[in-house]
Enzyme design. Structure first.
Site, PDB file in Angstrom:
ATOM      1  N   LEU A 527      50.608 -23.181   4.603  1.00  0.00           N
ATOM      2  CA  LEU A 527      50.509 -22.792   6.012  1.00  0.00           C
ATOM      3  C   LEU A 527      50.477 -21.280   6.155  1.00  0.00           C
ATOM      4  CD1 LEU A 527      53.189 -25.212   7.493  1.00  0.00           C
ATOM      5  CD2 LEU A 527      50.724 -25.360   7.818  1.00  0.00           C
ATOM      6  N   GLY A 528      51.084 -20.603   5.224  1.00  0.00           N
ATOM      7  CA  GLY A 528      51.126 -19.152   5.327  1.00  0.00           C
ATOM      8  C   GLY A 528      51.863 -18.583   4.143  1.00  0.00           C
ATOM      9  N   ARG A 529      51.841 -17.273   4.036  1.00  0.00           N
ATOM     10  CA  ARG A 529      52.477 -16.648   2.894  1.00  0.00           C
ATOM     11  C   ARG A 529      52.980 -15.277   3.332  1.00  0.00           C
ATOM     12  NH1 ARG A 529      52.211 -17.007  -2.779  1.00  0.00           N
ATOM     13  NH2 ARG A 529      51.036 -18.933  -2.733  1.00  0.00           N
ATOM     14  N   GLY A 530      54.219 -14.992   3.041  1.00  0.00           N
ATOM     15  CA  GLY A 530      54.760 -13.693   3.419  1.00  0.00           C
ATOM     16  C   GLY A 530      55.541 -13.114   2.271  1.00  0.00           C
ATOM     17  N   SER A 532      58.596 -13.129   1.825  1.00  0.00           N
ATOM     18  CA  SER A 532      59.714 -13.950   1.374  1.00  0.00           C
ATOM     19  C   SER A 532      59.259 -15.229   0.687  1.00  0.00           C
ATOM     20  CB  SER A 532      60.621 -14.277   2.550  1.00  0.00           C
ATOM     21  OG  SER A 532      59.871 -14.830   3.596  1.00  0.00           O
ATOM     22  N   GLY A 533      57.991 -15.516   0.733  1.00  0.00           N
ATOM     23  CA  GLY A 533      57.519 -16.704   0.031  1.00  0.00           C
ATOM     24  C   GLY A 533      56.426 -17.433   0.781  1.00  0.00           C
ATOM     25  N   VAL A 535      54.692 -20.876   2.539  1.00  0.00           N
ATOM     26  CA  VAL A 535      55.139 -22.007   3.340  1.00  0.00           C
ATOM     27  C   VAL A 535      54.125 -23.141   3.245  1.00  0.00           C
ATOM     28  CG1 VAL A 535      55.888 -22.740   5.613  1.00  0.00           C
ATOM     29  CG2 VAL A 535      56.103 -20.358   4.959  1.00  0.00           C
ATOM     30  N   LYS A 549      59.458 -23.860   2.803  1.00  0.00           N
ATOM     31  CA  LYS A 549      59.234 -22.496   2.333  1.00  0.00           C
ATOM     32  C   LYS A 549      59.799 -22.342   0.933  1.00  0.00           C
ATOM     33  CE  LYS A 549      59.201 -17.855   3.817  1.00  0.00           C
ATOM     34  NZ  LYS A 549      58.860 -17.198   5.056  1.00  0.00           N
ATOM     35  N   ASP A 642      63.028  -8.759  10.713  1.00  0.00           N
ATOM     36  CA  ASP A 642      61.577  -8.779  10.535  1.00  0.00           C
ATOM     37  C   ASP A 642      60.898  -9.471  11.712  1.00  0.00           C
ATOM     38  OD1 ASP A 642      59.171  -8.225   9.379  1.00  0.00           O
ATOM     39  OD2 ASP A 642      59.334  -9.703   7.773  1.00  0.00           O
TER      40      ASP A 642
END
Ligand SMILES: *[C@@H]1O[C@H](CO)[C@@H](O)[C@H](O)[C@H]1NC(C)=O
Ligand SMILES: *[C@@H]1O[C@H](CO)[C@@H](O)[C@H](O)[C@H]1NC(C)=O
Ligand SMILES: *[C@@H]1O[C@H](CO)[C@@H](O)[C@H](O)[C@H]1NC(C)=O
Ligand SMILES: *[C@@H]1O[C@H](CO)[C@@H](O)[C@H](O)[C@H]1NC(C)=O
Ligand SMILES: *[C@@H]1O[C@H](CO)[C@@H](O)[C@H](O)[C@H]1NC(C)=O
Ligand SMILES: *[C@@H]1O[C@H](CO)[C@@H](O)[C@H](O)[C@H]1NC(C)=O
Ligand SMILES: *[C@@H]1O[C@H](CO)[C@@H](O)[C@H](O)[C@H]1NC(C)=O
Length: 812
Positions: A527-530, A532-533, A535, A549, A642
């Protein structure tokens, strides 16, 4: 009784024989348990086996005794550690331990009589009750009177005491009323009911005053997320732990799912809580509660009393006052002086910071200077104190009586007590106790029922006891044998916490890695990536859609991770993404949270996409509420660190939910001394403190929120505000703020239009837009002490939330 486990074959045979015999006799002893009472028969208080038991044995109904001479006809959970009572017929009139009976009489009424034959309680009788054939205790915990065809003519579900069970309809004529105190059963002062305006409320109705305290009395019905248009006034808790009411109140147990025994109880401390029974330990765990801050319950500290956190909520007295009853601090405080209305008496005002008394306002004025506020109170001899707040303009509330006092670290004002000059009033040190949200340790959620803790001193009959002892022995042996069996079978398995679902503390679940791997189809849909890791989307076995996550970069020990994550899991707010659980094994650390349909804010707000004004404003308020909750109302102080559009998720109604809160905590605790030593956050949204190496406070989130809200007004990224040259982002922001301040100051006619997203094409509310710009600008002040708190941001936004405006719902 202790049984030694011996392993010689002969002994085993002997034990098995004994076991068979005892089980057999135990069965014949318990064969007496019944789930119905025939017309013409009765239950007697002296006979300890005279109970009704529901067919599945979850509930028992009969005489419940405390001490030696007080018995109540009640229904309780059979398997809870402390025999949790769910219903009582005679809560205010206990009966004697001798001679009391409950009889189903021939006229069809169920009647409770005391030793002298006096009727203490009875079911209402009318012509239809003549048909009653039997009383029966159902698996739901409902005690019913039925006719020969099984039709229910009377049911205890229609007369709740302090507890609502799953599938027990809660309607306009019903009320849950708390008990007076821990371990007592008498009718207390707190109630949960449908008010005349069709809204479910919590009310304190005590000897002196009555006061509503939930939902938040400072906000309108709609701002509290309720409605008063549906007059059906019905609510129900279902088998999965979802509560749904006609006033739109809706909540779920944190361990949502079927097969768990639950109850919703109006507790004696004024909080409404949903509990789940841990079937292994027999203790109750809280899976939802109405009041996050217990000190905001009205009435708990009596007249003049102040509720403070020490860190447990506790009552204390203001300076110049003393407790009325040292054995019961809830009874309030009395003044140590006499205040008269004579002009000659010299008075002074003593300030207590962060304290307010709710209600009993003589007058409210705004804007007003402190001196004038003081003068108002001085001139009105009914005035016992005044509250002065400096949020925006000064606000002055003069008080005719002091009730519902509480200390909150974020209350933006003080109370000024009016005392005679002669009274010695040094601020009591007791009031200086640690603040609710600044403590570092989590308040442990109470396990076990706070309402019922009583010793059952009922005598057991010797014969029964004898068989019972054997039965216990048998069960104990079975237990030991099966434990051994399990042990041998599972030897080599690493930790005992690894079997699938493991409930930690009250709140949420531990998942095992294979389960999550399966749920996400081996981490297929990202679904996404940031930072922190990454998802992934997943579907749990109970069909809940979740976001999983994979946390990168967590080097904490397992126990620290547990502790942190279970704190985060307790956080529950409409505008925060709900954390359902986590997984932690050797290599993997994963968080399982609610899946939010509509994706993140940046995908809706920034070109080529577009978000209408109504939604923008709603999102701005929602985020502010979520952050205010994290900063001010949480069990533990949480700074997000954040805040940015990517971390704001929108649900199907465009209600924002903040994601990734608490991650700062998870990765920051490398060493306690260097808390927040690593720079977090995202360039462009980061407060200057990060660079200046100043201590990090909640004000860093306020700063990021400021940037975010300005971006929402402009509809573009901060990084695209200035195009002509390549100054860095901070400079762009500074420039924007300088221009905005100038325009606000000069009050130019069209200033707001100039600052706004041109794509709105006039479809917006000027007041709301101006308020958002104003708030945004104040939030990004360099000097963090000048930034507002999130609480005051929420207040300010709500003030212009109600107004109608030309908001276009949606367009592309
Ligand atoms: C008698 O009581 C039952 C149950 O309380 C109720 O349903 C019924 O309507 C009553 N009948 C009359 C005639 O009042
Ligand atoms: C009122 O609430 C009930 C129960 O939640 C619901 O079934 C009904 O549809 C609602 N009525 C309206 C007009 O919304
Ligand atoms: C206040 O006045 C009452 C009677 O008017 C008196 O009994 C009491 O002692 C006075 N209290 C103090 C602290 O002076
Ligand atoms: C409340 O204060 C206003 C001034 O702010 C005054 O005009 C009004 O009379 C006051 N009302 C009462 C009931 O004291
Ligand atoms: C009480 O608060 C004051 C000011 O907030 C502070 O200076 C003082 O150290 C505190 N005392 C205690 C015992 O915490
Ligand atoms: C916080 O918790 C830790 C460990 O659980 C304990 O050692 C410490 O004393 C607690 N601190 C306070 C202030 O309760
Ligand atoms: C309840 O049990 C506790 C410990 O078992 C005992 O100390 C206490 O006296 C008992 N209370 C009553 C009312 O029997």
């Amino acid at each position: 009784m202790r049984y030694q486990v011996v392993s010689s074959p002969k002994n085993v045979v002997w034990f098995l024989t004994l076991l068979t015999i005892t089980v057999f006799f135990h069965c014949s002893a318990t064969a007496k348990t019944q789930n119905s009472l025939k017309r013409g028969s009765s239950l007697s208080v002296e006979d300890d086996s005279d109970f009704l038991t529901s067919p599945d044995e979850s509930f028992t109904c009969g005489f419940y005794g405390v001490g030696t001479n007080a018995y109540w006809f009640s229904t309780w959970f059979t398997n809870s550690k402390s025999r949790t009572v769910v219903w009582m017929a005679n809560r205010d009139k206990p009966v004697n331990s001798l001679g009391s009976r409950v009889s189903l009489r021939n006229d069809g009424s169920l009647i409770l009589t005391d030793v002298d034959g006096a009727t203490v309680w009875q079911t209402s009788t009318n012509s239809s009750s003549l048909d009653v054939e039997r009383a029966e205790l159902l698996n739901s915990g409902n005690l019913v009177l039925k006719d020969a065809h099984g039709k229910i003519l009377w049911q205890s579900f229609d007369f709740p005491t302090d507890t609502l069970l799953p599938n027990q309809p809660f309607t306009k004529s019903k009320k849950l009323i708390s008990t007076l105190g821990r371990g007592t059963f008498g009718t207390g002062y707190f109630s949960f009911y449908f008010d005349n305006d069709n809204v479910l409320k919590l009310m304190y109705d005590g000897p002196d005053i009555s006061s509503l305290y939930w939902p938040d009395p400072d906000y309108s019905v709609f701002l509290n997320g309720r409605t008063n248009y549906n007059s059906s006034r019905i609510a129900v808790l279902d088998d999965s732990g979802n509560f749904l009411s006609s006033d739109k109140l809706q909540f779920s147990a944190s361990d949502m799912g079927v097969g768990v025994k639950r109850r919703l109880t109006m507790d004696y401390d004024g909080n409404l809580r949903l509990y789940s029974l841990n079937s292994l330990t027999g203790f109750w765990v809280i899976t939802w509660e109405a009041m996050a801050e217990l000190c905001k319950v009205h009435g708990i500290c009596g007249r003049n009393g102040i509720c403070i956190y020490t860190p447990q909520p506790k009552c204390s007295c203001p300076p110049g006052y003393e407790v009325v009853d040292t054995s019961n601090l809830n009874k309030g405080c009395k003044p140590k002086f006499n205040l008269t209305c004579s002009q000659s008496q010299q008075v002074k005002f003593v300030q207590i910071q962060q304290v307010d008394f709710y209600g009993f306002d003589l007058n409210y004025s705004e804007p007003i200077s402190f001196d004038n506020c003081r003068k108002f109170c001085l001139e009105d001899c009914r005035c016992e104190a005044f509250s002065y707040r400096l949020t925006g303009e000064g606000r002055c509330y003069t008080k005719s009586a002091l009730f519902n006092g509480y200390k909150s670290p974020n209350f933006p004002g003080s109370i000024y007590l009016r005392l005679p000059m002669s009274v010695e009033a040094s601020l009591s040190t007791k009031l200086n106790a640690s603040d609710a949200c600044s403590r570092t340790n989590v308040t442990k959620v109470v396990v076990g029922s706070p309402s019922v803790y009583a010793n059952s001193t009922k005598r057991l009959r010797w014969v029964y006891m004898y068989w019972f002892a054997f039965a216990v022995g048998a069960v104990e042996i079975l237990f030991i044998l099966s434990a051994w069996w399990l042990l041998f079978r599972r030897r080599g398995a690493a930790a005992p916490i690894e079997d699938g679902y493991h409930v930690i503390s009250s709140q949420f679940r531990m998942f095992c890695y294979p389960e999550l791997k399966k749920a996400t189809k081996n981490f297929k849909e990202e679904l996404g990536r940031g930072a922190s890791g990454a998802v992934y989307k997943g579907v749990l076995a109970d069909e809940r859609v979740v976001a999983v996550k994979k946390l990168a970069d967590i080097y904490q020990g397992e126990d620290v991770f547990w502790a942190e994550v279970s704190t985060i899991g307790k956080i529950n707010h409409m505008n925060l993404v709900r954390i359902w659980g986590f997984c932690s094994d050797d290599k993997h650390r994963l968080l399982v949270s609610e899946y939010v349909e509509n994706g993140s804010l940046d995908k809706h707000l920034f070109p080529p996409n577009f978000l209408g004004w109504k939604e923008r404003f709603k999102v701005a308020i929602g985020i502010a509420k979520g952050l205010a909750y994290l900063h001010h109302e949480c069990l533990e102080w949480v700074i997000h660190c954040d805040v940015k559009p990517e971390n704001i998720l929108l649900d199907s109604n465009f209600e924002p939910k903040i994601a990734d809160f608490g991650l700062a905590k998870l990765s920051q605790r490398g060493s306690l001394s260097s808390m927040f030593s690593r720079i977090r956050g995202t360039k462009g949204y980061m407060a200057p403190e990060w660079a200046l190496n100043l201590p990090i406070t909640a004000k860093v989130d306020v700063y990021s929120y400021g940037v975010l809200i300005l971006e929402m007004v402009k509809g573009i990224r901060l990084s695209s505000w200035v195009v002509e040259d390549s100054e860095d982002q901070e400079a762009e922001l500074t420039r924007f703020v300088r221009v905005a301040k100038k325009k606000i100051r000069c009050g130019e006619d069209q200033w707001i239009e100039d600052m706004l997203d041109p794509r709105l094409e006039g479809q917006f509310s000027r007041n709301q837009a101006a308020k958002m710009v104003e708030i945004g600008v104040s939030c990004v002040e360099e000097d963090r002490s000048k930034r507002p708190t999130m609480d005051s941001v929420v207040q300010e936004l709500l003030e212009c939330a109600d107004e109608s405006h030309a908001g276009s719902p949606h367009k592309k």
